[in-house]
Write a protein that holds these residues in place. Structure first.
Motif, PDB file in Angstrom:
ATOM      1  N   UNK A 137     -18.659 -66.547  23.805  1.00 47.66           N
ATOM      2  CA  UNK A 137     -17.643 -65.809  23.036  1.00 47.66           C
ATOM      3  C   UNK A 137     -17.918 -65.879  21.537  1.00 47.66           C
ATOM      4  N   UNK A 138     -18.604 -66.897  21.096  1.00 43.13           N
ATOM      5  CA  UNK A 138     -18.834 -67.130  19.660  1.00 43.13           C
ATOM      6  C   UNK A 138     -19.896 -66.229  19.047  1.00 43.13           C
ATOM      7  N   UNK A 139     -20.766 -65.692  19.881  1.00 37.62           N
ATOM      8  CA  UNK A 139     -21.890 -64.931  19.328  1.00 37.62           C
ATOM      9  C   UNK A 139     -21.935 -63.505  19.875  1.00 37.62           C
ATOM     10  N   UNK A 140     -22.438 -62.605  19.034  1.00 38.17           N
ATOM     11  CA  UNK A 140     -22.677 -61.218  19.434  1.00 38.17           C
ATOM     12  C   UNK A 140     -24.042 -60.792  18.890  1.00 38.17           C
ATOM     13  N   UNK A 161     -29.880 -66.427  26.521  1.00 38.79           N
ATOM     14  CA  UNK A 161     -31.257 -66.157  26.069  1.00 38.79           C
ATOM     15  C   UNK A 161     -31.256 -65.622  24.643  1.00 38.79           C
ATOM     16  N   UNK A 162     -30.362 -64.625  24.383  1.00 38.24           N
ATOM     17  CA  UNK A 162     -30.264 -64.053  23.026  1.00 38.24           C
ATOM     18  C   UNK A 162     -29.958 -65.151  22.009  1.00 38.24           C
ATOM     19  N   UNK A 163     -28.997 -65.998  22.364  1.00 38.49           N
ATOM     20  CA  UNK A 163     -28.550 -67.034  21.414  1.00 38.49           C
ATOM     21  C   UNK A 163     -29.709 -67.989  21.083  1.00 38.49           C
ATOM     22  N   UNK A 164     -30.477 -68.348  22.121  1.00 38.70           N
ATOM     23  CA  UNK A 164     -31.606 -69.266  21.904  1.00 38.70           C
ATOM     24  C   UNK A 164     -32.709 -68.580  21.100  1.00 38.70           C
ATOM     25  N   UNK A 165     -33.041 -67.358  21.521  1.00 39.95           N
ATOM     26  CA  UNK A 165     -34.158 -66.651  20.872  1.00 39.95           C
ATOM     27  C   UNK A 165     -33.844 -66.377  19.398  1.00 39.95           C
ATOM     28  N   UNK A 166     -32.650 -65.891  19.112  1.00 40.11           N
ATOM     29  CA  UNK A 166     -32.317 -65.573  17.714  1.00 40.11           C
ATOM     30  C   UNK A 166     -32.196 -66.826  16.854  1.00 40.11           C
ATOM     31  N   UNK A 167     -31.647 -67.892  17.462  1.00 38.02           N
ATOM     32  CA  UNK A 167     -31.568 -69.147  16.699  1.00 38.02           C
ATOM     33  C   UNK A 167     -32.968 -69.664  16.384  1.00 38.02           C
ATOM     34  N   UNK A 168     -33.843 -69.573  17.395  1.00 43.02           N
ATOM     35  CA  UNK A 168     -35.215 -70.055  17.192  1.00 43.02           C
ATOM     36  C   UNK A 168     -35.891 -69.247  16.090  1.00 43.02           C
TER      37      UNK A 168
END
Lengths: 285, 221
Positions: free
Chosen positions: A219-222, A273-280
């Motif tokens: 819910x925290x990320x888009x 996956x999006x959250x991990x990839x974008x953070x990385x």
């Protein structure tokens, strides 16, 4: 104080990598996923809990017992599945059983035999002839055949085919179903986490990015996408791991920052996956 | 209790290798005994015999570390302290050394049974066993520190002791300091020398155990 697992300000420094100030807790009855790119510190964290690595600072407790002071007690409480087989490769399952019976009074030989059958592990073969998936299943069988409070699994699903993976995930769900036990497992397969994890711990380059409830994380990320002219410096600052091209831009954004969304911008739900990839991509902020 | 359990686990881990070890020892021991029983023996032959028997703990430790290198995680995953593993390694080693000494004594009486007891059997026995104990005492902490792979060549040294002994003694007989040392030593009784060797081996083991404990407790896997 009924945490099954508590890490407080745990730090470990190597020559070329350091795990910095890691703190999180795991309550009974929950499954926690440990995620992050390669080299982010997942295995280091698990090894620190198992006292295979010595922490430089901080404390680690399992059901209230310090993992250094009460090492034997802690190891009785943990069922550990490593990314590599830790049994002697010349052993057959019968010898694995004998060794575990030597150490664990609660080790159930019949249950172990049932798991061997369920996981289709040949009993007359030395474990060195097992495939990677079979070795993982053997360690899972060993861990589930005795009384534990915490299952620690280091990438348990990576060598398994989809059917066995689904079966393992069901076993983990069953394991925590009585509300007294917990699971911490590291993985790259985020779909597994989306299926069964209650909490997500995200590590990146040795830093704890977040340790939150999975639904809260989702819910925290888009994911925000838009034309290049909408990527103002202010949005650029707020976007995590922004990727720009002549066609447009996309990046991860915290839901709270979307109040003044510019025109022509599309916002989509983010997957783990999006959250991990974008953070990385965005690095440590 | 955990030390004994760990000691048994080391045996379980090495059972396949232990069988091979017993076969190797039998291959060396049986012909040696057959030879001695036919024609009797003198002290240098007895030395060869006890040297062969002296390999048992040396080989065992070599295999211990071979297995330990293969499965360090198993020893760490099980509910025991690291200290238990160190103690178990030394305990196994002591048991095997004592067992080897017992085999040596049995060998002595077997040879004696055939009417030609070797002269000065117990002195070379003490010399060889003390030498091997000192070498292994150096090797164990090194293995804990560096791992088996890096020290395996060094662990072969005890195997070559009998081979090296003749050229070494020839070489040392020309060294003045050694001649002087031997001159002093020969004046001592064998009993005094043996007691000295036992004390030296014991001291080496104590220092070795303390060093290995410190090293292993701090090691990361």
């Amino acid at each position: 104080m009924n945490d099954i697992l508590r890490l407080s300000h745990v730090t470990k420094t190597f020559a070329s990598f350091s795990l910095q100030d890691i703190s999180f807790t795991l309550q009974p009855g929950f499954i926690m996923g440990l995620v992050g790119p390669n080299g982010s510190g997942k295995t280091t964290t698990i090894k620190l809990i198992m006292n295979m690595l010595h922490r430089d600072q901080g404390t680690i407790t399992v059901a209230g017992a310090d993992n250094l002071v009460e090492e034997t007690v802690v190891k009785h409480r943990i069922g550990y599945v490593s990314d590599e087989l830790y049994f002697i490769e010349d052993w057959r399952p019968a010898e694995v059983c004998r060794a575990l019976q030597l150490y664990y009074a609660s080790f159930n030989r019949d249950r172990f035999a049932q798991y061997l059958q369920q996981f289709q592990l040949p009993q007359n073969q030395a474990v060195k002839h097992y495939s990677r998936g079979m070795k993982t299943r053997l360690m899972v069988a060993a861990a589930l055949s005795r009384e534990t409070q915490l299952l620690l699994l280091d990438e348990p699903t990576s060598g398994l085919d989809p059917a066995v993976r689904a079966e393992l995930l069901d076993l983990l769900q069953d394991y925590i179903s009585d509300g007294t036990r917990s699971v911490l497992f590291s993985t790259h397969i985020t779909t597994d986490l989306e299926k069964i994890a209650d909490y997500i711990v995200f590590l990146y380059q040795g830093h704890l990015m977040f340790a939150k409830n999975k639904d809260e994380v989702l819910a925290d990320y888009r994911v925000m996408k838009g034309p290049p002219d909408q990527l103002t410096p202010e949005w650029k600052r707020q976007l995590i791991g922004v990727r720009g091209s002549a066609m447009g831009f996309e990046g991860l954004i915290q839901t709270g920052a979307l109040a003044k969304m510019p025109m022509g911008v599309v916002v989509e739900p983010a997957t783990l996956d999006d959250i991990i990839v974008y953070h990385a991509k965005g690095g440590v902020r | 209790m955990n030390m004994l359990r760990c000691s048994w686990l080391i045996y379980l881990a090495m059972r396949t290798y232990a069988t091979r070890l017993i076969i190797i020892v039998a291959i060396m021991f049986i012909p040696a005994m057959a030879t001695f029983s036919r024609g009797g023996t003198n002290s240098s032959e007895a030395l060869i015999l006890v040297s062969l028997l002296g390999f048992i703990p040396g080989l065992w430790v070599l295999y211990t570390f071979y297995m330990w290198e293969k499965a360090p995680r198993l020893f760490l995953v099980l509910p025991q302290r690291r200290l238990d593993f160190v103690r178990a390694v030394y305990f196994n080693y002591l048991v095997l050394t004592v067992g080897t000494l017992a085999m040596d004594v049995v060998a002595y009486f077997m040879v004696q049974h055939y009417g030609r007891p070797p002269a000065g059997f117990f002195f070379p026995l003490a010399l060889v066993v003390a030498g091997i104990v000192v070498l292994i005492s150096i090797a164990i902490p090194l293995a804990f520190k560096l791992g088996y792979a890096k020290i395996q060549a060094g662990l072969l040294v005890p195997i070559f002791i009998p081979v090296l002994m003749t050229p070494l003694s020839r070489f040392l007989s020309h060294v003045t300091i050694f001649q002087s040392l031997v001159g002093h030593l020969v004046r001592l009784s064998h009993t005094t020398l043996m007691a000295g060797m036992v004390m030296l081996a014991g001291a080496a083991l104590i220092v070795s155990y303390n060093t290995a404990t410190r090293t292993y407790l701090q090691k990361d896997f």
